[in-house]
Scaffold this active site. Structure first.
Site, short mmCIF file in Angstrom:
data_model
loop_
_atom_site.label_atom_id
_atom_site.label_comp_id
_atom_site.label_asym_id
_atom_site.label_seq_id
_atom_site.Cartn_x
_atom_site.Cartn_y
_atom_site.Cartn_z
N LYS A 32 0.83 -1.21 0.00
CA LYS A 32 0.00 0.00 0.00
C LYS A 32 0.87 1.26 0.00
O LYS A 32 0.69 2.15 -0.81
CB LYS A 32 -0.92 0.03 1.25
N GLU A 225 -2.39 4.75 6.28
CA GLU A 225 -2.86 4.27 7.60
C GLU A 225 -4.21 4.90 7.97
O GLU A 225 -4.42 5.34 9.10
CB GLU A 225 -1.83 4.58 8.70
N ARG A 618 5.41 -7.67 10.66
CA ARG A 618 6.60 -6.85 10.44
C ARG A 618 7.75 -7.71 9.93
O ARG A 618 8.74 -7.20 9.42
CB ARG A 618 7.07 -6.15 11.73
P1 ATP Z 1 1.79 -2.16 5.97
O1 ATP Z 1 0.36 -2.62 5.99
O2 ATP Z 1 2.60 -2.94 6.94
O3 ATP Z 1 1.92 -0.68 6.06
P2 ATP Z 1 2.12 -1.95 3.13
O4 ATP Z 1 0.90 -2.53 2.54
O5 ATP Z 1 2.20 -0.49 3.20
O6 ATP Z 1 2.38 -2.61 4.54
P3 ATP Z 1 4.66 -1.80 1.83
O7 ATP Z 1 5.44 -1.38 3.00
O8 ATP Z 1 4.34 -0.80 0.80
O9 ATP Z 1 3.34 -2.55 2.31
O10 ATP Z 1 5.39 -3.00 1.09
C1 ATP Z 1 5.84 -4.16 1.79
C2 ATP Z 1 7.09 -4.72 1.10
O11 ATP Z 1 6.75 -5.23 -0.18
C3 ATP Z 1 8.15 -3.68 0.85
O12 ATP Z 1 9.39 -4.28 1.09
C4 ATP Z 1 8.00 -3.34 -0.61
O13 ATP Z 1 9.22 -2.92 -1.17
C5 ATP Z 1 7.56 -4.65 -1.21
N1 ATP Z 1 6.71 -4.51 -2.40
C6 ATP Z 1 5.62 -3.75 -2.51
N2 ATP Z 1 5.06 -3.91 -3.72
C7 ATP Z 1 5.84 -4.80 -4.40
C8 ATP Z 1 5.78 -5.39 -5.70
N3 ATP Z 1 4.82 -5.11 -6.56
N4 ATP Z 1 6.75 -6.27 -6.04
C9 ATP Z 1 7.72 -6.58 -5.17
N5 ATP Z 1 7.82 -6.08 -3.93
C10 ATP Z 1 6.89 -5.19 -3.54
MG MG Z 2 2.32 0.83 4.86
#
Ligand code: ATP
Ligand code: MG
Length: 759
Positions: A32, A225, A618
Site C-alpha cells: 500500500k 494508515e 513486520r
Molecule cells: P503495511 O500494511 O505494513 O503498512 P504496506 O501494505 O504499506 O504494509 P509496503 O510497506 O508498501 O506494504 O510494502 C511491503 C514490502 O513489499 C516492501 O518491502 C516493498 O518494497 C515490497 N513490495 C511492494 N510492492 C511490491 C511489488 N509489486 N513487487 C515486489 N515487492 C513489492
Molecule cells: Mg504501509
C-alpha cells in the site's frame, strides 16, 4: 516509467486511478505504502501535476521522511529528473500547523501563536484548579486535560460538552474548567496539539474562501494508515476532498491499533458511503513475508469477530517456522534473543546479503520491557537503539529518581539537587532558587548544606520552608544511613518519603501510571544488582548505571554508520508500517500481551489481537516469539502463563524450541525462591495486580517522613537488622545518634530513618 513496472496489476490500477475517491483496503505488507509513493511520482512525472498540488498524510514524522526520500529517489532517477519541492508530505498535526501559521488571525490568534505541549497544558490546568478552589485529588490536571482532549477530538466546545453530558455537578465543573482553559490559551495566544486540528476544521467551516483556497491547492490528497484516523482528522480530510474529490486513502482495518486514542475504524469501513462513487481496490499479494509468517498472522487475526475476512497470499517460499521459546525469566529471555542475533548475524538473508544488526528488531508491548534488553545487549556488546521513545535511563522519572539516589550518595551534587528540588513541587520558584544558589556560593557550601541551615529556610514561604526542611533531613538522613541499608531499602524509602511516588499516585492517570511502572522497573534493576552483589553498595550500583546509560555517548567513530548498525528496540505501536528481516516479539504472556489494561474495554482484546497481527507481519524472514515462566516487571516478581496468542497460531507453523512444562505449578513453586530481596513479590499474575498495588506496598512500608524518635544517651534500642544496643551519643538537633549494638558494634544512625525502636 520503470518505477511502475515493479508494481503488480492491482497496484498499478491504484496508481493510474488518479481521479475521484479511491480506497485501497489491503492487508499488511501488500504494498500500500509503496503504491502511494509511486502514485505521487506518477502524478508529478506522468501527469505533470505540480508537487504544490499534492498532499500526502502519514502517521509519523519518520514515515513522512521515508516517503519523501523514496519519492525523491524515483524522481531523481527519471530521464527527465524532477524535484519534490513544495510537495507536502506530513502528519496531520504538522500539515495543520502550516495552514494555521498563515490564517490563524482569522480565528482571532496572532500568527506567531505558540504550541503548548503536555507540560504547559498541565501548568495551565493546575492554575485553574487552584483558582476555582477544586479538590485536586478529585479533579486532577491529567483527568481534566484528558476530558478536554477528548472533547476536542470530537469537535465539542464547552457548551457542546455540557449538551452531550447533561448538567450535573461534575459536568458543570468540567465545563467551567474547559471554558477557563480555553480563555487562558487564548489570552496567551497559544494552541495545544488538539487545537491544531480543531482550529483548521473551524477555519474551514467559518471561512469558505480559505477552504476554497486549500481545496483548489490540494488537487490530489492521499492518506496512509487511514484506519487509525479519528473524527477530527476525518473531517479535515473530508473538507479538503470536497474540492476536486481526488482523495486516495489506504489502510487495513486489521491494523487499527489506536482506538484507545479515538481512532474510529468506521472511517475506513464507511469510506464508500462517505465518498460517493468511490472505487475500492483490494491488494491481496503480500511481498513482505515468507509464507509461514503470513499464515501465522492470518491464523491469529481471524479470531477477531468484528472483521471482514480477507486472506493474503504470497509467492514467497514457506521459509522457516516461527519459533516459540520459553525462558526462565526476563534476563534469560534477553540472553536467548542475544544468542539468536549473534548466531544469525552475518548469515545470508533471503535477499542474498549478510544480516547486519539493523536487520533485527525487538518489538515489545510496553516500554518498561526495553530496560532488560538495553542492559542485556550492552553487556554482550550488541549495539542497540530504542526507537520512537526515550531509552529507559533517559526517561524523566528515571532521571529524577536516579538524582535522588545520587544525592544520597553525594550530598554535594548540586546538579542533582537542582533537578529534584521541585520534583515533586516544593514551591521553590526560579528566583528563589537563584538566590539560594548565590548564597551557597558565597558561603562556599554545597546547595544542600545551605538548605540544611534552618535560618536560611526560615526566609522562605511557609510551605516551601516545611518542604525544604523535610527534603534536607531526608537526604542527610539517608546519607548517614548509607552503610546500614540496602540499595533497595534506600530506594523505597526515598520514593515514598520524598513525596515523589505519592504525587504520581495522586495523579491517577495513564501517564502517571506508566511513570510508576518505570520507577518500579528500576526497582527490578536494583533487585537484580542486589542478587548479583549481595553486599553491593549504593555507590557501586550508581557506577554501574552510569556506564550503562552513558555508553551511547562514548565516541565511537562515524555516528551515522553506527546508527545504521544497531538492533532496533521499539514498541509494537511504533513499528506500524515498518519491516525487518528478523523480528523478536518478547513477553508473549497472558496479562502482558494481551495486556491486562486492554481488558478494561470489551473491544480491548480484539485491539490487542490486531496489535499482535501488526507485530507478526513486520517480519520478512524470521519471527521469534518468546515468553518467560516468570519475570520481574514493575518491580515485582510474577509467574506467567503463555499468551493466548501463541495458542492461536496454527501449531504446524510454530516450532517450540523449549519442552512444554506439563504443569504451571512446577515452576511457580520452583521459582518462588529465586528472586531475592523484594518484599513485594507474590505469585499473582499481571492480570490480577497492576503496578499500583506494588507502589502501595512501598508506600505502606515507608510512611511519610516521621520525626526522629526522641532518644538520649543511655537509652536501649532495638534495630530491625542489628538487634539491640545502647545509645551513647545524640546530636544536639536530635537527628543523628551513635549506638553501640550488642553484636554489631558502633554505628552512627539517622534517628528519623533507621528502623529503631526504644525499648
Ligand atoms: P503495511 O500494511 O505494513 O503498512 P504496506 O501494505 O504499506 O504494509 P509496503 O510497506 O508498501 O506494504 O510494502 C511491503 C514490502 O513489499 C516492501 O518491502 C516493498 O518494497 C515490497 N513490495 C511492494 N510492492 C511490491 C511489488 N509489486 N513487487 C515486489 N515487492 C513489492
Ligand atoms: Mg504501509
Amino acid at each position: 516509467m520503470s518505477y511502475l513496472e515493479r508494481l503488480n496489476d492491482k497496484q498499478k490500477e491504484a496508481v493510474l486511478c488518479t481521479e475521484g475517491p479511491l480506497l485501497v483496503l489491503a492487508g499488511a505488507g501488500s504494498g500500500k505504502t509503496s503504491m502511494m509513493t509511486c502514485r505521487i511520482a506518477y502524478l508529478i512525472d506522468e501527469l505533470g501535476v505540480s508537487p504544490y498540488n499534492i498532499l500526502a498524510v502519514t502517521f509519523t514524522n519518520k514515515a513522512a521522511g521515508e516517503m519523501r526520500e523514496r519519492v525523491d529517489k524515483i524522481l531523481a532517477g527519471l530521464d527527465n529528473p524532477r524535484t519534490s519541492d513544495n510537495l507536502l508530505i506530513a502528519t496531520f498535526h504538522s500539515a495543520c500547523l502550516r495552514i494555521l501559521r498563515v490564517h490563524a488571525d482569522l480565528l482571532g490568534y496572532g500568527k506567531d501563536f505558540v504550541v503548548y505541549d503536555t507540560s504547559d497544558q498541565k501548568t495551565v490546568a493546575k492554575g485553574i484548579i487552584k483558582d476555582m478552589n477544586l479538590d485536586i485529588k478529585r479533579y486532577t490536571p491529567q483527568y481534566l486535560l484528558s476530558v478536554i482532549g477528548d472533547c476536542k477530538e470530537k469537535c465539542l466546545d464547552p457548551e457542546g460538552y455540557l449538551r452531550v453530558n447533561g448538567e450535573n455537578f461534575r459536568s458543570k465543573v468540567v465545563y467551567e474548567v474547559y471554558k477557563a482553559y480555553e480563555n487562558i490559551l487564548r489570552k496567551n495566544n497559544a494552541m495545544d496539539f488538539d487545537d491544531l486540528l480543531l482550529n483548521v476544521v473551524r477555519l474551514f467551516e467559518r471561512e469558505p474562501e480559505v477552504l476554497g483556497k486549500y481545496q483548489r491547492r490540494f488537487r490530489y490528497i492521499m492518506v496512509d494508515e487511514y484506519q487509525d484516523t479519528n473524527t477530527i482528522q476525518y473531517k479535515f480530510v473530508k473538507y479538503l476532498a470536497e474540492g476536486y474529490g481526488n482523495i486516495c486513502v489506504v489502510g487495513d482495518d486489521d491494523q487499527c491499533i489506536y482506538e484507545w486514542r479515538g481512532a474510529d475504524i468506521r472511517n475506513i469501513l464507511d469510506f464508500e458511503k462517505d465518498f460517493r462513487d468511490a472505487k475500492v481496490i483490494k491488494l491481496e499479494q503480500n511481498y513482505r513475508s515468507c509464507s509461514n509468517i503470513l499464515k501465522a498472522a492470518h491464523s491469529v487475526i481471524k479470531k477477531n469477530r468484528g472483521r471482514k475476512d480477507k486472506e493474503l497470499w504470497t509467492t514467497r517460499e514457506d521459509g522457516d517456522k516461527l519459533v516459540y521459546h520459553l525462558s526462565q525469566d526476563e534476563r534469560d529471555e534477553v540472553r536467548y534473543v542475544a544468542e539468536q542475533i549473534s548466531k544469525l548475524k552475518n548469515e545470508d538473508s533471503k535477499e542474498g546479503r549478510p544480516l547486519g544488526y539493523s536487520d533485527f528488531a525487538v518489538l515489545y508491548r510496553t516500554n518498561a520491557q526495553s530496560r532488560a534488553f538495553e542492559e542485556g545487549f550492552r553487556l554482550r556488546g550488541i549495539p542497540c537503539k530504542v526507537v520512537g521513545n526515550l531509552g529507559f535511563y533517559d526517561r524523566k522519572e528515571i532521571k529524577d529518581v536516579m538524582c535522588y539516589l545520587r544525592l544520597v550518595q553525594n550530598p554535594k551534587d548540586d546538579v542533582s539537587l537542582e533537578r529534584i528540588i521541585n520534583e515533586p513541587k516544593r514551591g521553590i520558584g526560579e528566583k528563589t532558587m537563584e538566590k539560594l544558589k548565590a548564597l551557597a556560593e558565597v558561603r562556599g557550601e554545597s546547595l544542600l548544606e545551605t538548605l540544611s541551615d534552618r535560618e536560611v529556610t526560615a526566609g522562605l514561604s511557609a510551605k516551601a520552608e516545611a518542604a525544604i526542611n523535610e527534603l534536607a533531613d531526608l537526604i542527610n538522613g539517608y546519607h548517614t544511613e548509607i552503610e546500614n541499608m540496602t540499595v533497595a531499602e534506600i530506594y523505597d524509602g526515598l520514593l515514598a518519603r520524598s513525596g515523589y511516588l505519592p504525587a504520581l499516585q495522586a495523579a491517577n492517570t495513564v501517564e502517571a501510571e506508566s511513570r510508576i511502572e518505570n520507577i518500579l522497573e528500576l526497582r527490578s534493576a536494583i533487585d537484580q544488582f542486589q542478587k548479583e552483589q549481595p553486599a553491593g553498595t549504593l555507590m557501586e550500583f550508581l557506577e554501574g548505571k552510569a556506564l550503562a546509560s552513558d555508553s551511547d555517548k562514548l565516541p565511537d567513530g562515524n555516528e551515522e554508520e553506527d546508527e545504521k548498525e544497531k538492533v532496533l528496540l521499539m514498541t509494537l505501536h511504533t513499528a506500524k508500517g515498518l519491516e525487518f528481516p528478523v523480528v523478536f516479539m518478547p513477553g508473549m504472556e497472558e496479562g502482558l500481551f494481551p495486556g491486562f489494561r486492554a481488558m478494561d474495554r470489551p473491544e480491548g482484546l480484539e485491539e490487542e489481537r490486531r496489535l499482535c497481527y501488526v507485530g507478526i507481519t513486520r517480519a520478512k524472514e524470521k519471527l521469534f516469539l518468546t515468553g518467560a515462566k516468570g519475570r520481574t516487571l514493575y518491580g515485582k516478581w510474577t509467574s506467567c502463563s503463555e499468551s493466548s496468542f501463541i495458542r492461536e497460531i496454527d501449531p504446524i507453523l510454530l516450532e517450540r524450541d523449549t519442552p512444554v512444562e506439563p504443569k504451571k505449578s512446577v515452576y511457580r513453586d520452583g521459582y518462588a525462591e529465586k528472586p531475592s530481596g523484594s518484599p513485594f513479590r507474590g505469585g499473582s499474575s499481571y492480570a490480577a495486580k497492576s503496578a499500583g498495588s506494588v507502589a502501595s506496598g512501598i508506600m505502606s512500608q515507608n510512611r511519610s517522613a516521621s520525626a526522629p524518635i526522641a532518644l538520649s544517651a543511655g537509652d536501649r534500642v532495638a534495630h530491625a537488622k542489628f538487634g539491640e544496643g545502647t545509645v551513647t551519643e545524640v546530636s544536639p538537633d536530635g537527628k543523628t545518634g551513635v549506638i553501640i549494638f550488642d553484636s554489631e558494634g558502633r554505628k552512627k544512625m539517622a534517628l528519623g530513618i533507621a528502623p529503631i525502636k526504644k525499648i
